[in-house]
Design a protein around this motif. Structure first.
Motif, PDB file in Angstrom:
ATOM      1  N   ARG A 101      32.470  12.924  34.508  1.00  0.00           N
ATOM      2  CA  ARG A 101      32.427  11.973  33.397  1.00  0.00           C
ATOM      3  C   ARG A 101      31.431  10.840  33.650  1.00  0.00           C
ATOM      4  N   VAL A 102      31.263  10.444  34.890  1.00  0.00           N
ATOM      5  CA  VAL A 102      30.348   9.343  35.213  1.00  0.00           C
ATOM      6  C   VAL A 102      28.913   9.659  34.799  1.00  0.00           C
ATOM      7  N   PHE A 103      28.567  10.946  34.724  1.00  0.00           N
ATOM      8  CA  PHE A 103      27.206  11.337  34.374  1.00  0.00           C
ATOM      9  C   PHE A 103      26.893  11.136  32.890  1.00  0.00           C
ATOM     10  N   SER A 104      27.924  11.024  32.057  1.00  0.00           N
ATOM     11  CA  SER A 104      27.705  10.936  30.611  1.00  0.00           C
ATOM     12  C   SER A 104      26.872   9.715  30.234  1.00  0.00           C
ATOM     13  N   THR A 105      26.935   8.665  31.022  1.00  0.00           N
ATOM     14  CA  THR A 105      26.155   7.455  30.722  1.00  0.00           C
ATOM     15  C   THR A 105      24.655   7.686  30.903  1.00  0.00           C
ATOM     16  N   LEU A 106      24.277   8.776  31.562  1.00  0.00           N
ATOM     17  CA  LEU A 106      22.861   9.049  31.804  1.00  0.00           C
ATOM     18  C   LEU A 106      22.183   9.799  30.662  1.00  0.00           C
ATOM     19  N   LYS A 107      22.980  10.424  29.799  1.00  0.00           N
ATOM     20  CA  LYS A 107      22.382  11.173  28.696  1.00  0.00           C
ATOM     21  C   LYS A 107      21.623  10.214  27.787  1.00  0.00           C
ATOM     22  N   LYS A 108      20.428  10.606  27.428  1.00  0.00           N
ATOM     23  CA  LYS A 108      19.487   9.847  26.591  1.00  0.00           C
ATOM     24  C   LYS A 108      18.808   8.706  27.340  1.00  0.00           C
ATOM     25  N   CYS A 109      19.151   8.484  28.593  1.00  0.00           N
ATOM     26  CA  CYS A 109      18.449   7.482  29.391  1.00  0.00           C
ATOM     27  C   CYS A 109      17.077   8.012  29.766  1.00  0.00           C
ATOM     28  N   SER A 110      16.130   7.101  29.939  1.00  0.00           N
ATOM     29  CA  SER A 110      14.858   7.511  30.516  1.00  0.00           C
ATOM     30  C   SER A 110      15.126   7.872  31.976  1.00  0.00           C
ATOM     31  N   LEU A 111      14.240   8.639  32.571  1.00  0.00           N
ATOM     32  CA  LEU A 111      14.431   9.001  33.972  1.00  0.00           C
ATOM     33  C   LEU A 111      14.406   7.763  34.859  1.00  0.00           C
ATOM     34  N   GLN A 112      13.617   6.771  34.460  1.00  0.00           N
ATOM     35  CA  GLN A 112      13.570   5.508  35.205  1.00  0.00           C
ATOM     36  C   GLN A 112      14.925   4.793  35.122  1.00  0.00           C
ATOM     37  N   GLN A 113      15.492   4.715  33.929  1.00  0.00           N
ATOM     38  CA  GLN A 113      16.807   4.088  33.758  1.00  0.00           C
ATOM     39  C   GLN A 113      17.873   4.858  34.530  1.00  0.00           C
ATOM     40  N   ALA A 114      17.782   6.190  34.510  1.00  0.00           N
ATOM     41  CA  ALA A 114      18.757   7.018  35.220  1.00  0.00           C
ATOM     42  C   ALA A 114      18.718   6.729  36.711  1.00  0.00           C
ATOM     43  N   GLN A 115      17.513   6.630  37.280  1.00  0.00           N
ATOM     44  CA  GLN A 115      17.385   6.341  38.709  1.00  0.00           C
ATOM     45  C   GLN A 115      18.017   5.000  39.053  1.00  0.00           C
ATOM     46  N   SER A 116      17.757   3.993  38.238  1.00  0.00           N
ATOM     47  CA  SER A 116      18.351   2.666  38.460  1.00  0.00           C
ATOM     48  C   SER A 116      19.868   2.705  38.338  1.00  0.00           C
ATOM     49  N   HIS A 117      20.352   3.436  37.331  1.00  0.00           N
ATOM     50  CA  HIS A 117      21.792   3.542  37.103  1.00  0.00           C
ATOM     51  C   HIS A 117      22.495   4.212  38.292  1.00  0.00           C
ATOM     52  N   ILE A 118      21.887   5.259  38.819  1.00  0.00           N
ATOM     53  CA  ILE A 118      22.457   5.944  39.986  1.00  0.00           C
ATOM     54  C   ILE A 118      22.533   4.980  41.164  1.00  0.00           C
ATOM     55  N   ASP A 119      21.448   4.248  41.394  1.00  0.00           N
ATOM     56  CA  ASP A 119      21.413   3.285  42.503  1.00  0.00           C
ATOM     57  C   ASP A 119      22.496   2.216  42.335  1.00  0.00           C
ATOM     58  N   GLN A 120      22.665   1.724  41.113  1.00  0.00           N
ATOM     59  CA  GLN A 120      23.643   0.664  40.845  1.00  0.00           C
ATOM     60  C   GLN A 120      25.084   1.135  40.988  1.00  0.00           C
ATOM     61  N   HIS A 121      25.337   2.415  40.719  1.00  0.00           N
ATOM     62  CA  HIS A 121      26.711   2.924  40.697  1.00  0.00           C
ATOM     63  C   HIS A 121      27.059   3.815  41.883  1.00  0.00           C
ATOM     64  N   HIS A 122      26.209   3.829  42.885  1.00  0.00           N
ATOM     65  CA  HIS A 122      26.449   4.691  44.046  1.00  0.00           C
ATOM     66  C   HIS A 122      27.824   4.439  44.672  1.00  0.00           C
ATOM     67  N   ALA A 123      28.189   3.199  44.824  1.00  0.00           N
ATOM     68  CA  ALA A 123      29.470   2.876  45.482  1.00  0.00           C
ATOM     69  C   ALA A 123      30.663   3.418  44.685  1.00  0.00           C
TER      70      ALA A 123
END
Length: 152
Positions: free
Chosen positions: A80-102
């Motif tokens: 479910r956590v991946f759903s926030t990445l749909k429609k994100c730019s790849l740049q936004q996705a990379q930042s989002h992954i980094d921010q939510h790693h923990a």
């Protein structure tokens, strides 16, 4: 054991593709059926599968595996956590992954980074190089060896 062979080596860094202009159009998560694949018994329960992300008709792939004490993984809840990445730019996705790693944990973060890296590498190459390689991963074959599947 892997259902697919890596076509290109994955690295932990995203390529030089213009990450702001490409967006994630779809995400699919497959959970392999361990019995059909004759995977070895582990301490705890083994959960493994494949993550697929797509942008502009090109896909990025990564496999995951982990053990825990839960016999039946709730795949929808797990991914479910991946759903926030749909429609994100790849740049936004990379930042989002980094921010939510923990909060995502190592397995989910790493599998998405690997799929994103694979996608960026494929987008960087000429279109004919990777478009035909997706044929190597037959969707029906994957579903035959999958116990759970989620797409969004």
């Amino acid at each position: 054991m892997s259902l697919i062979s890596p076509i290109a080596p994955a690295s932990n860094t995203v390529s030089t593709v213009d990450l702001a202009t490409h967006h994630i159009h779809s995400i699919e998560v497959f959970q392999y059926d361990n019995h059909l694949l004759a995977l070895p018994d582990m301490d705890g329960y083994l959960h493994c599968g494949l993550l697929k992300i797509a942008s502009h008709g090109i896909t990025g792939w990564a496999e995951y595996s982990f053990t825990d004490q839960v016999q039946h993984l709730d795949l929808v809840k797990w991914c479910r956590v991946f759903s926030t990445l749909k429609k994100c730019s790849l740049q936004q996705a990379q930042s989002h992954i980094d921010q939510h790693h923990a909060s995502w944990g190592d397995v989910r973060s790493q599998v998405m980074v690997e799929a994103l890296t694979d996608l960026c590498n494929r987008l960087q190459d000429p279109p004919d190089v990777w478009a035909s390689s997706d044929i190597l991963v037959n969707h029906a074959f994957l579903l035959d060896y999958t116990i759970a599947y989620y797409s969004f």
